[in-house]
Design a protein around this motif. Structure first.
Motif, PDB file in Angstrom:
ATOM      1  N   LEU A  93       0.846  -1.192   0.000  1.00 31.35           N
ATOM      2  CA  LEU A  93       0.000   0.000   0.000  1.00 31.35           C
ATOM      3  C   LEU A  93       0.881   1.241   0.000  1.00 31.35           C
ATOM      4  N   LEU A  94       0.448   2.265  -0.742  1.00 32.39           N
ATOM      5  CA  LEU A  94       1.196   3.526  -0.804  1.00 32.39           C
ATOM      6  C   LEU A  94       0.306   4.671  -0.361  1.00 32.39           C
ATOM      7  N   HIS A  95       0.922   5.650   0.337  1.00 30.85           N
ATOM      8  CA  HIS A  95       0.208   6.851   0.764  1.00 30.85           C
ATOM      9  C   HIS A  95       1.210   7.980   0.986  1.00 30.85           C
ATOM     10  N   ASP A  96       1.089   9.030   0.182  1.00 27.48           N
ATOM     11  CA  ASP A  96       1.950  10.211   0.302  1.00 27.48           C
ATOM     12  C   ASP A  96       3.438   9.871   0.344  1.00 27.48           C
ATOM     13  N   GLY A  97       3.864   9.023  -0.563  1.00 26.81           N
ATOM     14  CA  GLY A  97       5.282   8.679  -0.650  1.00 26.81           C
ATOM     15  C   GLY A  97       5.740   7.597   0.302  1.00 26.81           C
ATOM     16  N   SER A  98       4.883   7.159   1.226  1.00 26.07           N
ATOM     17  CA  SER A  98       5.234   6.062   2.148  1.00 26.07           C
ATOM     18  C   SER A  98       4.620   4.762   1.633  1.00 26.07           C
ATOM     19  N   TRP A  99       5.241   3.654   1.979  1.00 26.40           N
ATOM     20  CA  TRP A  99       4.695   2.357   1.580  1.00 26.40           C
ATOM     21  C   TRP A  99       4.783   1.377   2.737  1.00 26.40           C
ATOM     22  N   GLN A 100       3.974   0.338   2.663  1.00 23.57           N
ATOM     23  CA  GLN A 100       3.968  -0.677   3.707  1.00 23.57           C
ATOM     24  C   GLN A 100       3.489  -2.000   3.118  1.00 23.57           C
ATOM     25  N   ARG A 101       4.255  -3.067   3.430  1.00 22.08           N
ATOM     26  CA  ARG A 101       3.866  -4.409   2.987  1.00 22.08           C
ATOM     27  C   ARG A 101       2.621  -4.841   3.745  1.00 22.08           C
ATOM     28  N   LEU A 159      -3.334   1.286  -4.363  1.00 21.08           N
ATOM     29  CA  LEU A 159      -3.042  -0.138  -4.457  1.00 21.08           C
ATOM     30  C   LEU A 159      -3.149  -0.529  -5.925  1.00 21.08           C
ATOM     31  N   SER A 160      -2.011  -0.929  -6.498  1.00 25.46           N
ATOM     32  CA  SER A 160      -1.975  -1.311  -7.912  1.00 25.46           C
ATOM     33  C   SER A 160      -2.552  -0.194  -8.784  1.00 25.46           C
ATOM     34  N   GLU A 161      -2.122   1.050  -8.464  1.00 24.64           N
ATOM     35  CA  GLU A 161      -2.517   2.250  -9.191  1.00 24.64           C
ATOM     36  C   GLU A 161      -4.014   2.528  -9.112  1.00 24.64           C
ATOM     37  N   LYS A 162      -4.702   1.908  -8.126  1.00 26.09           N
ATOM     38  CA  LYS A 162      -6.121   2.177  -7.866  1.00 26.09           C
ATOM     39  C   LYS A 162      -6.237   2.797  -6.477  1.00 26.09           C
ATOM     40  N   ARG A 163      -7.193   3.740  -6.355  1.00 27.57           N
ATOM     41  CA  ARG A 163      -7.377   4.431  -5.088  1.00 27.57           C
ATOM     42  C   ARG A 163      -8.491   3.759  -4.276  1.00 27.57           C
ATOM     43  N   ASP A 193     -13.592  -5.908  -5.777  1.00 29.26           N
ATOM     44  CA  ASP A 193     -12.457  -5.033  -6.094  1.00 29.26           C
ATOM     45  C   ASP A 193     -11.212  -5.814  -6.490  1.00 29.26           C
ATOM     46  N   LEU A 194     -11.117  -7.057  -6.032  1.00 29.07           N
ATOM     47  CA  LEU A 194      -9.927  -7.850  -6.362  1.00 29.07           C
ATOM     48  C   LEU A 194      -9.852  -8.114  -7.864  1.00 29.07           C
ATOM     49  N   GLU A 195     -11.013  -8.224  -8.510  1.00 25.58           N
ATOM     50  CA  GLU A 195     -11.032  -8.502  -9.942  1.00 25.58           C
ATOM     51  C   GLU A 195     -10.414  -7.349 -10.724  1.00 25.58           C
ATOM     52  N   ARG A 196     -10.718  -6.105 -10.316  1.00 27.61           N
ATOM     53  CA  ARG A 196     -10.227  -4.958 -11.088  1.00 27.61           C
ATOM     54  C   ARG A 196      -8.771  -4.613 -10.778  1.00 27.61           C
ATOM     55  N   PRO A 675       2.531  -4.083  -7.125  1.00 29.33           N
ATOM     56  CA  PRO A 675       2.256  -4.103  -5.675  1.00 29.33           C
ATOM     57  C   PRO A 675       2.457  -5.465  -5.024  1.00 29.33           C
ATOM     58  N   THR A 676       2.449  -6.544  -5.806  1.00 28.52           N
ATOM     59  CA  THR A 676       2.636  -7.887  -5.230  1.00 28.52           C
ATOM     60  C   THR A 676       4.110  -8.277  -5.142  1.00 28.52           C
ATOM     61  N   LEU A 677       4.979  -7.424  -5.648  1.00 26.49           N
ATOM     62  CA  LEU A 677       6.407  -7.711  -5.572  1.00 26.49           C
ATOM     63  C   LEU A 677       6.847  -7.778  -4.114  1.00 26.49           C
ATOM     64  N   GLN A 678       7.519  -8.858  -3.744  1.00 24.11           N
ATOM     65  CA  GLN A 678       7.923  -9.048  -2.352  1.00 24.11           C
ATOM     66  C   GLN A 678       9.393  -8.695  -2.189  1.00 24.11           C
ATOM     67  N   MET A 679       9.617  -7.534  -1.573  1.00 27.35           N
ATOM     68  CA  MET A 679      10.979  -7.066  -1.292  1.00 27.35           C
ATOM     69  C   MET A 679      11.087  -6.737   0.183  1.00 27.35           C
ATOM     70  N   VAL A 680      12.271  -6.923   0.732  1.00 25.56           N
ATOM     71  CA  VAL A 680      12.523  -6.560   2.128  1.00 25.56           C
ATOM     72  C   VAL A 680      13.908  -5.933   2.203  1.00 25.56           C
ATOM     73  N   THR A 681      14.018  -4.853   2.951  1.00 25.60           N
ATOM     74  CA  THR A 681      15.304  -4.177   3.073  1.00 25.60           C
ATOM     75  C   THR A 681      16.161  -4.873   4.129  1.00 25.60           C
ATOM     76  N   MET A 682      17.470  -4.656   4.022  1.00 20.47           N
ATOM     77  CA  MET A 682      18.380  -5.248   4.998  1.00 20.47           C
ATOM     78  C   MET A 682      18.086  -4.737   6.401  1.00 20.47           C
ATOM     79  N   LYS A 683      17.659  -3.460   6.491  1.00 17.08           N
ATOM     80  CA  LYS A 683      17.338  -2.900   7.801  1.00 17.08           C
ATOM     81  C   LYS A 683      16.198  -3.665   8.448  1.00 17.08           C
ATOM     82  N   GLU A 684      15.145  -3.988   7.664  1.00 18.16           N
ATOM     83  CA  GLU A 684      14.022  -4.740   8.199  1.00 18.16           C
ATOM     84  C   GLU A 684      14.459  -6.142   8.616  1.00 18.16           C
ATOM     85  N   MET A 685      15.257  -6.781   7.774  1.00 15.84           N
ATOM     86  CA  MET A 685      15.733  -8.125   8.086  1.00 15.84           C
ATOM     87  C   MET A 685      16.561  -8.126   9.357  1.00 15.84           C
TER      88      MET A 685
END
Length: 823
Positions: A93-101, A159-163, A193-196, A675-685
């Motif tokens: 999810l993205l909001h004002d430049g922030s993101w969260q898995r 979410l996936s370029e949808k609001r 909504d999952l379909e779109r 949005p489904t790409l699974q990435m984790v930063t070293m800091k989080e790990m």
């Protein structure tokens, strides 16, 4: 009755003596540890069962990464009273430049099937029940996710370029079986909504919630085993998904208790020298008065039984308090975990410890059966009872290892580290005292005389050194090896993996990442493909039929693992058994990670059946590999590339990259497009690893406190056992014109040498244990912080010398007159 009365009188006399108090302390500590461990484990298992009943949200749940066919859905509908489908996907999810898995759940009609769905309009607000999920275009976020993105009700997230409009805060999902111990943040949308959003079908996980009675659930389970063998099924009468995990946790602490029992064995052996001598003497006196050995044996058994009965109330009270503290500490991890007392578990644990203590006491009773009147005049120093003391301790260690072992490699490493430390301490004590006594023979003074006297009591001093050294070893291992582990792993991963790990990307997503990396001048360090697979059978047997012991490998294999393919041996792996395939080899081969082989009891040549995609595929184990460093992306199971021709399944990629600081803001572009790409930063790990490491360090440090208490008892026991000999030695020294001050200085030198020898053994043991852990698990060199290590050793030395000297001050309460009176 006369025998019982006599035993009671003798017991009341003996309980005033020091050696009896020390013995009671050892027994009490062992009982408190085992009873507390058993109660805490049972409490958590009880909580998990209750959690399963209340948070399953259905009578049975079938979960799998693919949608059921219309025919299967129709059949399940007929088998059950009602069926509701939910879908989940890992997204961002993205909001004002922030993101969260986020773990996103899509729900439709009929949800929730059972239980209450609770929502609120403000953080920490009062929850209200909701009869249906969110409306189309709205999204509900859990409290942590809502707070992390700094949202207000009515704000929009992308979410996936949808609001989507945030309309409620999600407080409780009735089908959230992992609520309270999953760190994943949660969100919920309407199924329409999952379909779109157009997520790739292979990234969507399906859950089928079913309602039905016991017979219907039983029919569903039978059908699932035959038709959907790879699906994960949970039901109210079954085991919680974390039940095996907590069983393994209990086994880990049980294995650690081997150190505790080892320390107890040392203390008991010291105390048994006095106990055995008194028991044999009493029996011989009884026989001289016309009685039999059986009378002495019965009285000894009764006294031992009375000693246990007297400490059990204290054990139960202290165990209950420790149990409460553990449950209170774990409430931050397990929501709604409540303290629960189980009398049957407490009693069964007491019975188990009583059996172990009985084994420790066996040498005394064997010695009584060998007692005779003749021994009043000519006592034999070392009889069968002496050797039975050693054998009983070994028997207890083997019993504890057998009961708690569920991982052959872990057991071997723990016992190996312990055995290595013991050998080092015994060897170093023998070498120091023997060589020191030989070298100092031509000289005079207090130090040569101290070494000479210690050499004459080599066995006793070695026992003291073992007790102190093992305590120092565990403290050093906890404070040093675990302390350095996080920094070492993080720095190694940064060198080889960079600071961003892509744990799961589709081939199209990876192609976009590669283009993006070229444009942004970002280095991709590793990239390895895989497919998901689930182990179904071993040599034709299902996992439930084949595996008898719980293990981490078994638990993971029952869900799914990443199956990697490579023609050559990966650079961060090395083969230890079997042989890797060649271009002319058959395609149906796999190489299995060594620890998995050990956990599951696999051998080269075994036949493994995996469920890959929608098909069952059998492979033969051709090799076993281990991690060899140089990059953390490694796989438990690997196959030849030729096998891909026989596999129809979605392919994914794991990768890592080094992202410069000025490029961090660009990650939002990737997550916005994928949005489904699974990435984790070293800091989080690193933060997750450090959190787990901190919990482990807290637990081991608490365990070290018990070891420290037992180490103190070992010191006191050894001093008390040799009190008469020490007084005689001091009397002899005084008879040559020396003062008590000289005797005190000798005592100080003796304890300094004991502490130094124990310190050397503990440092060497901790260092080699660190080498074993780092090399076998991470293929890394262990470079300890020697300043911290020697500072810790210095503190231990001061405590040991101070304790020993203070506890030995009674040995100075003697004189030449005492020596003459004794003579």
């Amino acid at each position: 009755m006369k025998g019982m009365t006599l035993a009671w009188l003798l017991f009341n006399e003996e309980r005033k003596e020091k050696h009896h108090r020390y013995f009671s302390w050892v027994q009490g500590l062992l009982m408190v540890f085992i009873v507390t461990l058993s109660l805490a484990s049972e409490n958590i298992q009880y909580y998990l069962q209750d959690n399963l009943r209340n948070l399953l949200g259905a009578d049975a749940v079938i979960s799998q990464p693919n949608a059921l066919t219309p025919e299967h859905q129709e059949y399940l509908t007929e088998l059950s009273e009602k069926m509701v489908v939910t879908r989940q996907v890992d997204t961002t999810l993205l909001h004002d430049g922030s993101w969260q898995r986020t773990k996103l759940k899509a729900v439709g009609e009929g949800y929730p099937l059972q239980g209450q769905l609770k929502i609120a309009t403000a953080l920490n607000g009062e929850g209200v029940a909701a009869s249906v999920g969110p409306e189309s275009g709205n999204i509900w976020l859990d409290e942590r996710l809502f707070n992390s993105l700094s949202l207000n009700i009515g704000d929009a997230v992308v979410l996936s370029e949808k609001r989507f409009v945030v309309s409620q805060i999600l407080l409780h999902e009735p089908d959230r079986i992992t609520e309270g111990y999953s760190s994943t943040m949660r969100a919920m949308i309407n199924a329409k909504d999952l379909e779109r959003l157009n997520f790739p079908p292979e990234l969507v996980h399906y859950r089928y919630l079913l309602a039905g009675d016991k017979k219907q659930v039983s029919d569903i389970l039978s059908w699932q085993k035959e038709v959907l063998p790879a699906a994960v099924v949970s039901h109210r009468q079954g085991a919680h998904p974390l039940a095996l995990f907590w069983k393994r946790t209990e086994n880990f602490f049980g294995l650690m208790s081997i150190i505790l029992f080892f320390m107890a064995a040392i203390a008991i052996e010291q105390l048994m020298q006095l106990s055995m001598k008194k028991e044999k003497y009493f029996t011989a006196v009884c026989m001289s008065l016309g009685s039999t050995r059986s009378v002495g044996l019965k009285i000894s058994l009764l006294k031992w039984f009375f000693s246990l009965i007297m400490i059990i109330p204290f054990v139960l009270v202290i165990s209950a308090a420790c149990h409460w503290l553990i449950i209170d500490w774990m409430q931050s991890t397990f929501s709604d975990l409540q303290w629960h007392w189980d009398t049957s578990v407490a009693l069964s644990s007491l019975a188990a410890v009583t059996f172990i203590l009985m084994v420790f006491q066996l040498p005394v009773w064997i010695a009584i059966t060998q007692s005779s009147v003749a021994r009043l005049l000519n006592d034999v120093k070392k009889d069968k009872g002496f050797w039975m003391t050693k054998l009983s301790a070994v028997a207890v260690f083997c019993l504890v290892a057998w009961v708690y072992s569920d991982n052959g490699l872990l057991t071997a490493m723990m016992l190996g580290a312990l055995a290595l430390s013991v050998v080092l301490m015994v060897t170093s004590s023998w070498a120091v005292l023997t060589v020191g006594e030989k070298v100092s023979q031509p000289f005079s003074g207090l130090v040569p005389f101290t070494l000479f006297m210690m050499k004459q009591r080599l066995l006793t001093k070695s026992t003291q050194i073992l007790g102190v050294g093992l305590c120092a070893f565990l403290l050093l291992f906890t404070l040093m090896v675990l302390r350095d582990l996080g920094d070492t792993i993080a720095s190694n991963q940064r060198v080889h993996d960079g600071n961003v790990l892509i744990s799961k990307a589709t081939e199209s997503q990876m192609a976009d990442i590669t283009r993006w990396a070229d444009e942004q001048n970002v280095e991709i360090r590793q990239s390895k493909p895989f497919v998901f697979a689930k182990l179904l059978k071993v040599n034709g047997e299902t996992l439930d039929e084949y595996a008898e012991q719980p293990s981490e490998s078994l638990d993971t294999m029952k869900t799914s693992i990443r199956l990697h393919w490579s023609q050559a041996v990966p650079s961060n792996n090395r083969i230890i058994k079997g042989s890797w395939w060649s271009e002319n080899s058959t395609w149906d081969q796999v190489s299995i990670e060594s620890e998995v082989m050990t956990d599951l009891g696999l051998q080269i040549g075994d036949r493994l059946t995996f469920f890959v995609g929608q098909q069952e595929i059998a492979f033969t184990i051709a090799a076993s590999h281990v991690y060899g460093g140089a990059g953390s992306i490694t796989f438990w199971v690997q196959m030849p590339p030729a096998a891909l021709a026989y596999i129809d399944a979605p392919k994914y990629i794991m990768a890592s990259m080094e992202l410069p600081k000025d490029k961090w803001s660009q990650l939002g572009e990737l997550w916005k497009k994928h949005p489904t790409l699974q990435m984790v930063t070293m800091k989080e790990m690193t933060e997750r690893f450090d959190a787990n490491l901190a919990m482990l360090t807290d637990v081991v440090s608490s365990f070290a406190l018990l070891i420290s208490l037992l180490a103190g008892i070992v010191i006191l026991s050894s001093i008390h056992a040799l009190e008469s000999e020490e007084k005689r030695k001091n009397s002899i020294i005084m008879s040559f014109g020396f003062s008590r001050k000289t005797c005190l200085m000798l005592n100080v030198f003796e304890w300094v040498i004991t502490a130094l020898t124990a310190a050397f053994g503990s440092v060497a043991g901790a260092y080699f244990a660190g080498l074993m852990v780092y090399q076998s698990q991470f293929s890394l060199p262990y470079i300890p912080d020697f300043i911290w290590m020697f500072a810790t050793v210095a503190v231990i030395l001061v405590l040991v010398v101070g304790t020993g000297v203070l506890a030995s001050r009674r040995n100075l309460d003697t004189s030449i007159r005492h020596l003459m009176a004794e003579g």
